[in-house]
Design a protein around this motif. Sequence first.
Motif, PDB file in Angstrom:
ATOM      1  N   LYS A 153      60.522  79.326  64.630  1.00 42.62           N
ATOM      2  CA  LYS A 153      60.887  77.912  64.565  1.00 42.62           C
ATOM      3  C   LYS A 153      60.230  77.316  63.328  1.00 42.62           C
ATOM      4  O   LYS A 153      59.023  77.418  63.141  1.00 42.62           O
ATOM      5  N   LYS A 154      61.029  76.699  62.472  1.00 46.28           N
ATOM      6  CA  LYS A 154      60.488  76.070  61.276  1.00 46.28           C
ATOM      7  C   LYS A 154      59.797  74.775  61.680  1.00 46.28           C
ATOM      8  O   LYS A 154      60.391  73.923  62.336  1.00 46.28           O
ATOM      9  N   VAL A 155      58.536  74.644  61.297  1.00 46.76           N
ATOM     10  CA  VAL A 155      57.775  73.444  61.638  1.00 46.76           C
ATOM     11  C   VAL A 155      57.323  72.681  60.400  1.00 46.76           C
ATOM     12  O   VAL A 155      56.733  71.622  60.506  1.00 46.76           O
ATOM     13  N   GLY A 156      57.610  73.218  59.241  1.00 45.52           N
ATOM     14  CA  GLY A 156      57.218  72.556  58.004  1.00 45.52           C
ATOM     15  C   GLY A 156      57.464  73.474  56.836  1.00 45.52           C
ATOM     16  O   GLY A 156      58.115  74.507  56.974  1.00 45.52           O
ATOM     17  N   GLN A 157      56.941  73.099  55.710  1.00 50.74           N
ATOM     18  CA  GLN A 157      57.079  73.942  54.541  1.00 50.74           C
ATOM     19  C   GLN A 157      55.893  73.729  53.611  1.00 50.74           C
ATOM     20  O   GLN A 157      55.230  72.701  53.669  1.00 50.74           O
ATOM     21  N   VAL A 158      55.649  74.726  52.797  1.00 43.10           N
ATOM     22  CA  VAL A 158      54.552  74.674  51.844  1.00 43.10           C
ATOM     23  C   VAL A 158      55.125  74.983  50.476  1.00 43.10           C
ATOM     24  O   VAL A 158      55.907  75.918  50.316  1.00 43.10           O
ATOM     25  N   ALA A 159      54.764  74.199  49.511  1.00 43.28           N
ATOM     26  CA  ALA A 159      55.164  74.455  48.125  1.00 43.28           C
ATOM     27  C   ALA A 159      53.941  74.932  47.371  1.00 43.28           C
ATOM     28  O   ALA A 159      52.910  74.266  47.366  1.00 43.28           O
ATOM     29  N   ARG A 160      54.039  76.092  46.775  1.00 43.19           N
ATOM     30  CA  ARG A 160      52.926  76.635  45.996  1.00 43.19           C
ATOM     31  C   ARG A 160      53.422  76.920  44.591  1.00 43.19           C
ATOM     32  O   ARG A 160      54.529  77.396  44.400  1.00 43.19           O
ATOM     33  N   TRP A 161      52.572  76.666  43.639  1.00 42.12           N
ATOM     34  CA  TRP A 161      52.923  76.882  42.248  1.00 42.12           C
ATOM     35  C   TRP A 161      51.787  77.595  41.550  1.00 42.12           C
ATOM     36  O   TRP A 161      50.623  77.433  41.901  1.00 42.12           O
ATOM     37  N   LEU A 162      52.122  78.365  40.567  1.00 36.73           N
ATOM     38  CA  LEU A 162      51.139  79.038  39.734  1.00 36.73           C
ATOM     39  C   LEU A 162      51.448  78.663  38.293  1.00 36.73           C
ATOM     40  O   LEU A 162      52.586  78.833  37.834  1.00 36.73           O
ATOM     41  N   PHE A 163      50.479  78.112  37.604  1.00 36.12           N
ATOM     42  CA  PHE A 163      50.653  77.720  36.215  1.00 36.12           C
ATOM     43  C   PHE A 163      49.704  78.531  35.353  1.00 36.12           C
ATOM     44  O   PHE A 163      48.515  78.619  35.654  1.00 36.12           O
ATOM     45  N   ILE A 164      50.219  79.103  34.302  1.00 32.35           N
ATOM     46  CA  ILE A 164      49.387  79.789  33.324  1.00 32.35           C
ATOM     47  C   ILE A 164      49.410  78.912  32.079  1.00 32.35           C
ATOM     48  O   ILE A 164      50.464  78.730  31.466  1.00 32.35           O
ATOM     49  N   LEU A 165      48.264  78.359  31.763  1.00 30.63           N
ATOM     50  CA  LEU A 165      48.166  77.373  30.687  1.00 30.63           C
ATOM     51  C   LEU A 165      47.369  77.936  29.511  1.00 30.63           C
ATOM     52  O   LEU A 165      46.564  78.854  29.676  1.00 30.63           O
ATOM     53  N   SER A 166      47.577  77.348  28.375  1.00 29.12           N
ATOM     54  CA  SER A 166      46.827  77.758  27.188  1.00 29.12           C
ATOM     55  C   SER A 166      45.577  76.905  26.996  1.00 29.12           C
ATOM     56  O   SER A 166      44.901  77.006  25.979  1.00 29.12           O
ATOM     57  N   HIS A 167      45.274  76.063  27.971  1.00 29.51           N
ATOM     58  CA  HIS A 167      44.113  75.178  27.860  1.00 29.51           C
ATOM     59  C   HIS A 167      43.594  74.859  29.266  1.00 29.51           C
ATOM     60  O   HIS A 167      44.293  75.052  30.254  1.00 29.51           O
ATOM     61  N   ALA A 168      42.383  74.382  29.334  1.00 30.98           N
ATOM     62  CA  ALA A 168      41.805  73.987  30.619  1.00 30.98           C
ATOM     63  C   ALA A 168      42.448  72.684  31.091  1.00 30.98           C
ATOM     64  O   ALA A 168      42.916  71.879  30.287  1.00 30.98           O
ATOM     65  N   VAL A 169      42.456  72.480  32.382  1.00 36.96           N
ATOM     66  CA  VAL A 169      42.998  71.252  32.957  1.00 36.96           C
ATOM     67  C   VAL A 169      41.920  70.171  32.885  1.00 36.96           C
ATOM     68  O   VAL A 169      40.745  70.424  33.177  1.00 36.96           O
ATOM     69  N   LYS A 170      42.327  68.977  32.497  1.00 37.51           N
ATOM     70  CA  LYS A 170      41.395  67.860  32.374  1.00 37.51           C
ATOM     71  C   LYS A 170      40.674  67.637  33.706  1.00 37.51           C
ATOM     72  O   LYS A 170      41.283  67.657  34.772  1.00 37.51           O
ATOM     73  N   GLY A 171      39.381  67.463  33.633  1.00 35.44           N
ATOM     74  CA  GLY A 171      38.585  67.200  34.829  1.00 35.44           C
ATOM     75  C   GLY A 171      38.068  68.450  35.519  1.00 35.44           C
ATOM     76  O   GLY A 171      37.448  68.364  36.573  1.00 35.44           O
ATOM     77  N   THR A 172      38.317  69.644  34.955  1.00 32.36           N
ATOM     78  CA  THR A 172      37.841  70.879  35.582  1.00 32.36           C
ATOM     79  C   THR A 172      36.652  71.484  34.858  1.00 32.36           C
ATOM     80  O   THR A 172      36.270  72.617  35.136  1.00 32.36           O
ATOM     81  N   ASN A 173      36.087  70.738  33.906  1.00 31.46           N
ATOM     82  CA  ASN A 173      34.906  71.185  33.174  1.00 31.46           C
ATOM     83  C   ASN A 173      35.157  72.522  32.458  1.00 31.46           C
ATOM     84  O   ASN A 173      34.316  73.400  32.450  1.00 31.46           O
ATOM     85  N   ASN A 174      36.380  72.680  31.934  1.00 31.30           N
ATOM     86  CA  ASN A 174      36.782  73.891  31.193  1.00 31.30           C
ATOM     87  C   ASN A 174      36.668  75.169  32.014  1.00 31.30           C
ATOM     88  O   ASN A 174      36.370  76.239  31.485  1.00 31.30           O
ATOM     89  N   ALA A 175      36.901  75.081  33.310  1.00 30.19           N
ATOM     90  CA  ALA A 175      36.836  76.254  34.181  1.00 30.19           C
ATOM     91  C   ALA A 175      37.949  77.240  33.836  1.00 30.19           C
ATOM     92  O   ALA A 175      39.037  76.853  33.428  1.00 30.19           O
TER      93      ALA A 175
END
Length: 139
Positions: free
Chosen positions: A106-128
């Motif tokens: 029985k479907k009770v919901g859904q989840v959206a997952r994404w994977l991004f491969i970036l050439s730079h760090a994401v703002k606010g992640t302290n260059n992780a």
Amino acid sequence: ALHPNDDYLKEKFSSTLEKIQLYAYSVSRYGNSPYIYPVWGLGGLPESFSRKSAIHGGVYMLNKKVEEIMYDDNGRVTGVKAGGEVAKCTKVICDPSYVAGTKKVKKVGQVARWLFILSHAVKGTNNAHSAQIIIPAKQ
């Protein structure tokens, strides 16, 4: 602490705290990320699961076409028939397509997952090198 919706707001904080502790332990144990990436390709994921399963008495059925998932009179699973053999069990973990058209899925919901491969760090992640960004369900 990943939660699929906001229901966790009605639960005791200890459940969320345990998830946060597991995340922190995973980061400290396996390097800069809480995730373990398979060194020799994605085939390492089912292999590691099968090894863990075997330790606890689980059985993997490989290269066998599932003919039937067997149930008792009360609708509880009793086994899986594949290749003319029956593997008796009390639980089956499978893709929903194996039980499509039955009352077992029985479907009770859904989840959206994404994977991004970036050439730079994401703002606010302290260059992780690795980051997990969670967008709350209501957004």
